[in-house]
Design a protein around this motif. Structure first.
Motif, mmCIF file in Angstrom:
data_model
loop_
_atom_site.group_PDB
_atom_site.id
_atom_site.type_symbol
_atom_site.label_atom_id
_atom_site.label_comp_id
_atom_site.label_asym_id
_atom_site.label_seq_id
_atom_site.Cartn_x
_atom_site.Cartn_y
_atom_site.Cartn_z
ATOM 1 N N LYS A 55 -9.144 8.682 44.052
ATOM 2 C CA LYS A 55 -9.402 8.767 42.612
ATOM 3 C C LYS A 55 -9.617 10.205 42.156
ATOM 4 O O LYS A 55 -9.146 10.606 41.085
ATOM 5 C CB LYS A 55 -10.644 7.929 42.263
ATOM 6 N N ALA A 56 -10.336 10.988 42.963
ATOM 7 C CA ALA A 56 -10.565 12.386 42.588
ATOM 8 C C ALA A 56 -9.251 13.160 42.543
ATOM 9 O O ALA A 56 -9.055 14.042 41.699
ATOM 10 C CB ALA A 56 -11.532 13.037 43.575
ATOM 11 N N ALA A 57 -8.316 12.831 43.431
ATOM 12 C CA ALA A 57 -6.997 13.480 43.410
ATOM 13 C C ALA A 57 -6.232 13.091 42.154
ATOM 14 O O ALA A 57 -5.533 13.915 41.550
ATOM 15 C CB ALA A 57 -6.206 13.097 44.662
ATOM 16 N N GLU A 58 -6.352 11.827 41.737
ATOM 17 C CA GLU A 58 -5.692 11.399 40.496
ATOM 18 C C GLU A 58 -6.211 12.212 39.312
ATOM 19 O O GLU A 58 -5.435 12.653 38.455
ATOM 20 C CB GLU A 58 -5.939 9.909 40.263
ATOM 21 N N ALA A 59 -7.542 12.413 39.256
ATOM 22 C CA ALA A 59 -8.123 13.183 38.152
ATOM 23 C C ALA A 59 -7.715 14.654 38.217
ATOM 24 O O ALA A 59 -7.441 15.284 37.188
ATOM 25 C CB ALA A 59 -9.645 13.052 38.180
ATOM 26 N N LEU A 60 -7.625 15.222 39.419
ATOM 27 C CA LEU A 60 -7.292 16.633 39.574
ATOM 28 C C LEU A 60 -5.828 16.903 39.223
ATOM 29 O O LEU A 60 -5.522 17.857 38.492
ATOM 30 C CB LEU A 60 -7.582 17.073 41.015
ATOM 31 N N PHE A 61 -4.919 16.058 39.716
ATOM 32 C CA PHE A 61 -3.490 16.302 39.514
ATOM 33 C C PHE A 61 -2.971 15.696 38.212
ATOM 34 O O PHE A 61 -1.878 16.040 37.764
ATOM 35 C CB PHE A 61 -2.686 15.736 40.684
ATOM 36 N N GLY A 62 -3.732 14.750 37.625
ATOM 37 C CA GLY A 62 -3.236 14.096 36.426
ATOM 38 C C GLY A 62 -2.146 13.089 36.712
ATOM 39 O O GLY A 62 -1.341 12.778 35.833
ATOM 40 N N ASP A 88 -0.607 20.731 38.611
ATOM 41 C CA ASP A 88 -0.944 19.435 38.030
ATOM 42 C C ASP A 88 0.251 18.870 37.261
ATOM 43 O O ASP A 88 1.347 19.437 37.265
ATOM 44 C CB ASP A 88 -2.193 19.539 37.150
ATOM 45 N N ALA A 89 0.051 17.722 36.608
ATOM 46 C CA ALA A 89 1.150 17.043 35.922
ATOM 47 C C ALA A 89 1.695 17.853 34.761
ATOM 48 O O ALA A 89 2.835 17.650 34.346
ATOM 49 C CB ALA A 89 0.679 15.671 35.421
ATOM 50 N N GLN A 90 0.909 18.769 34.204
ATOM 51 C CA GLN A 90 1.377 19.628 33.112
ATOM 52 C C GLN A 90 1.965 20.940 33.626
ATOM 53 O O GLN A 90 2.158 21.882 32.856
ATOM 54 C CB GLN A 90 0.227 19.940 32.139
ATOM 55 N N GLN A 91 2.231 20.990 34.938
ATOM 56 C CA GLN A 91 2.804 22.176 35.570
ATOM 57 C C GLN A 91 1.882 23.396 35.475
ATOM 58 O O GLN A 91 2.343 24.539 35.501
ATOM 59 C CB GLN A 91 4.173 22.509 34.954
ATOM 60 N N GLN A 92 0.575 23.144 35.346
ATOM 61 C CA GLN A 92 -0.406 24.220 35.313
ATOM 62 C C GLN A 92 -0.926 24.470 36.725
ATOM 63 O O GLN A 92 -1.132 23.532 37.504
ATOM 64 C CB GLN A 92 -1.579 23.857 34.382
ATOM 65 N N ARG A 93 -1.137 25.739 37.039
ATOM 66 C CA ARG A 93 -1.710 26.096 38.345
ATOM 67 C C ARG A 93 -3.226 25.982 38.274
ATOM 68 O O ARG A 93 -3.848 26.562 37.380
ATOM 69 C CB ARG A 93 -1.299 27.512 38.735
ATOM 70 N N VAL A 94 -3.789 25.250 39.205
ATOM 71 C CA VAL A 94 -5.229 25.018 39.229
ATOM 72 C C VAL A 94 -5.780 25.652 40.501
ATOM 73 O O VAL A 94 -5.321 25.336 41.612
ATOM 74 C CB VAL A 94 -5.540 23.508 39.206
#
Length: 667
Positions: free
Chosen positions: A475-482, A529-535
């Protein structure tokens, strides 16, 4: 009479071609990378050309992701499977859209740009997989017919149902509109339909033999016959169907040989003008060889008078009794529980192990339906297994509990089969599965607990399978990556979660650490992430061996955005504290300086005023006394400003030197 034409869809070839579909910079670059290789490359810029190339030869299609959906659907077989292999080039697409690719067995994703050697290697691997897939499909068609005959032989159904099942499988494997068994009766000018893939209800109405010239020719000559393009509508009407005008197609007729006699023929009707494949001829010949003995047996039974058939039934009963005695002697020696049931599911015999499990002797349960001994909620599973067996399929084992067992908690695993290939006896074998199921339940609870623990973790946890795809996504990965786990697991390569090159770097560090026998230190990196942003994240990566021998990567990922924000705020707080301390020190120093300088300045100013009063105006020292007083007063003003300093402000001095700006510091 004519021989079958050459197949348009040839048997599985040992070569394939690479079809490069589309235009644009990416396709041009891919074409350039393939130039000079040993691969057979064919270009296609239109869906029609692509379809012609794919239908003519085994093909691996190289295509860009945006064009895939528009051309792929028409290139599917009757079963929905792809007729070609696909290598999809992905460049600059969103991560979520890339996660939907790579699901099919003959589909792979390649991030572009890539090295030419990588592109060629992936194409060759897909081509080899495509040829293997087509070989397996051809073998499966033949195995399906053999399985149909085996199921018919084990089945207690009559000739009509068995032949219908075999003809239905033949039609499905060859793509025929229908398949049927024709038996001509030349003396009466009729042709009888003894089996049909579309209808399992026994004999159809006889057809005039003159309307089926191909069947008469096949029976008379013993040779297969393939018509040219003909109208299939009237032929369908002869069989009792609805007349369809101008439905063009072809008919393949294969004789049914039994010994030296030709009993009839198998007829396959194909809609369309495409040539009949050589592999279809082979399958039809195999089916004819399987059907001929059944047809001969059916013809013999039809010729037996009722009186003779009654004597035959008595012989069958004696044979059944002998079979039953043999089965009893065999099952009594088995270590598993065994029950022999008649065709209606009533108990005929229980071996000693089964008697012990049920807590009752075989004689006491004779003629009782076995299903009554099973707990009511488990009965549907047992009945489904028996129905599947009677339908010619092999049922899977089922778990049952006995309501009359001497062991209330007993769970048994039951397999259903025929006692002998041509018998009417059902054979149920069961073994104690209580401990195994308890262990399975315990392992299931542990698995569910671990899954809940992983999902409850505040850190993102991602793991790959042996093939490099994502196999765990909490679940935490889902929230992190979107992204949802459904979008990622089994669909997205592990490396695509990170910027290009990060996955390879992680593997290199893991290999180095394993060689040295030390752990891998957590490292700072980035994810996309899903918006192609580097985190920014912190990665803790390790290797987990799998049962297959392959290695999986397990990554625990911490989101550093909040930590970096706190660190940034802390730096600002420290800078402000330093400035505040500096200002406080300056204020204290200024107060001390003002206090200490005020006393000597007061004395200097007092004596200067005294000198001015005593010296006449024309005295040469009078001007000096005035200057001393003026400069002392100026110093007094500076001291007063120093005493009022509240903050630290500077101004440029000589060169790069900065000095205190008294005016701005006292505002």
């Amino acid at each position: 009479m004519t021989r079958p034409q050459q197949a348009a869809v040839a048997p599985v070839s040992e070569s394939y071609q690479v079809v490069v579909y589309g235009t644009g910079p990416v396709i041009e670059a891919a074409n350039a990378a393939l130039a000079g290789t040993a691969l057979s490359v064919a270009p296609a810029t239109e869906p029609r050309v692509l379809a012609e190339l794919v239908s003519s030869r085994a093909s691996v299609v190289l295509i860009e992701e945006p064009q895939l959906a528009s051309v792929r659907r028409p290139l599917r077989g009757r079963s929905g499977d792809d007729l070609a292999a696909w290598l999809v080039l992905v460049s600059g697409s969103a991560l979520a859209s890339r996660g939907a690719l790579g699901r099919a067995p003959l589909e792979e994703v390649l991030q572009w740009p890539s090295e030419a050697t990588t592109l060629v290697g992936r194409l060759r691997a897909l081509g080899d997989a495509l040829l293997a897939h087509r070989r397996v499909a051809a073998l499966e068609q033949r195995m399906a017919l053999l399985a149909g005959l085996a199921a018919a032989a084990r089945s207690a159904e009559g000739y009509e149902a068995a032949i219908h099942r075999l003809l239905a499988q033949l039609a499905a494997c060859t793509g025929a509109r229908c398949a049927r068994v024709l038996v001509p009766e030349p003396e009466k000018g009729l042709c009888h339909v003894r089996g049909n893939s579309d209808d399992r209800a026994g004999d159809a109405k006889p057809v005039r033999l003159a309307a089926l010239a191909e069947c008469r020719a096949a029976v008379e000559t013993g040779q297969e016959v393939l018509t040219g393009p003909i109208d299939l509508g009237p032929r369908l009407a002869l069989a009792g169907g609805q007349l369809k005008l101008a439905e063009m197609g072809q008919v393949l007729v294969v004789p049914l040989r039994h010994g030296d006699a030709v009993l009839g023929a198998v007829e396959l009707q194909f809609v369309g003008l495409a040539a009949v494949a050589e592999s279809t001829r082979e399958l039809a010949g195999l089916a004819a060889a399987l059907i001929a003995p059944w047809l001969a047996h059916d013809a013999a039974l039809r010729a037996v008078p009722e009186r003779t058939r009654a004597r035959h039934d008595v012989g069958d009963a004696a044979a059944l009794a002998q079979t039953l005695q043999q089965q009893r002697e065999l099952v009594d020696r088995l270590a598993d529980g065994v029950a022999l049931l008649d065709h209606d599911g009533r108990i005929v015999h229980l071996n000693p192990v089964a008697e012990a499990m049920l807590g009752c002797a075989s004689s006491a349960l004779a003629e009782r339906p076995f299903v009554e001994l099973v707990e009511p909620e488990d009965r549907p599973a047992l009945l489904r297994g028996c129905d599947e067996l009677r339908a010619g399929r092999s049922p899977a084992p089922v778990d049952l509990r006995f309501c009359a067992s001497s062991q209330p908690s007993l769970v048994v695993s039951v397999c259903v089969a025929w006692a002998a290939p041509a018998s009417q006896l059902l054979l149920l074998t069961f073994r104690d599965a209580t401990a195994a199921r308890a262990l399975s339940e315990e392992l299931g609870q542990i698995k569910r607990f671990l899954e809940q623990l992983i999902d409850a973790s505040p850190e993102a946890i991602v793991a790959s399978d042996g093939a490099g795809a994502v196999a765990l996504f909490n679940k935490a990965a889902e929230a992190l990556f979107g992204l949802s786990a459904q979008q990622v697991m089994g669909r997205l390569p592990f490396d695509l979660l990170f910027p290009e090159g990060v996955g390879a770097k992680l593997r290199e560090q893991l290999d180095t650490s394993r060689e040295r026998g030390v752990g891998v230190e957590p490292l700072r990196s980035e994810i996309i992430d899903a918006q192609q942003q580097r985190v920014p994240v912190q990665l803790s990566v390790n290797v987990m061996p799998r049962e297959t021998g392959a290695l999986s990567l397990v990554a625990v990922i911490s989101d550093l955005r909040e930590r970096l924000r706190i660190e940034h705020d802390l730096v600002h707080v420290r800078e402000r504290l330093l400035v505040s301390e500096k200002q406080a020190l300056l204020a204290e120093l200024a107060g001390t300086t003002a206090h200490e300088l005020n006393q000597p300045l007061t004395s200097v100013m007092g004596y200067a005023e005294l000198l001015l009063r005593r010296l006449p105006a024309h005295d040469v020292n009078h001007h000096a006394a005035e200057t001393i007083l003026e400069q002392a007063q100026r110093m007094a003003d500076i001291v007063r400003k120093i005493g009022r300093i509240t903050r630290y402000e500077t101004k440029p001095y000589v060169g790069d030197t900065q000095i205190l700006d008294l005016d701005r510091s006292t505002e």
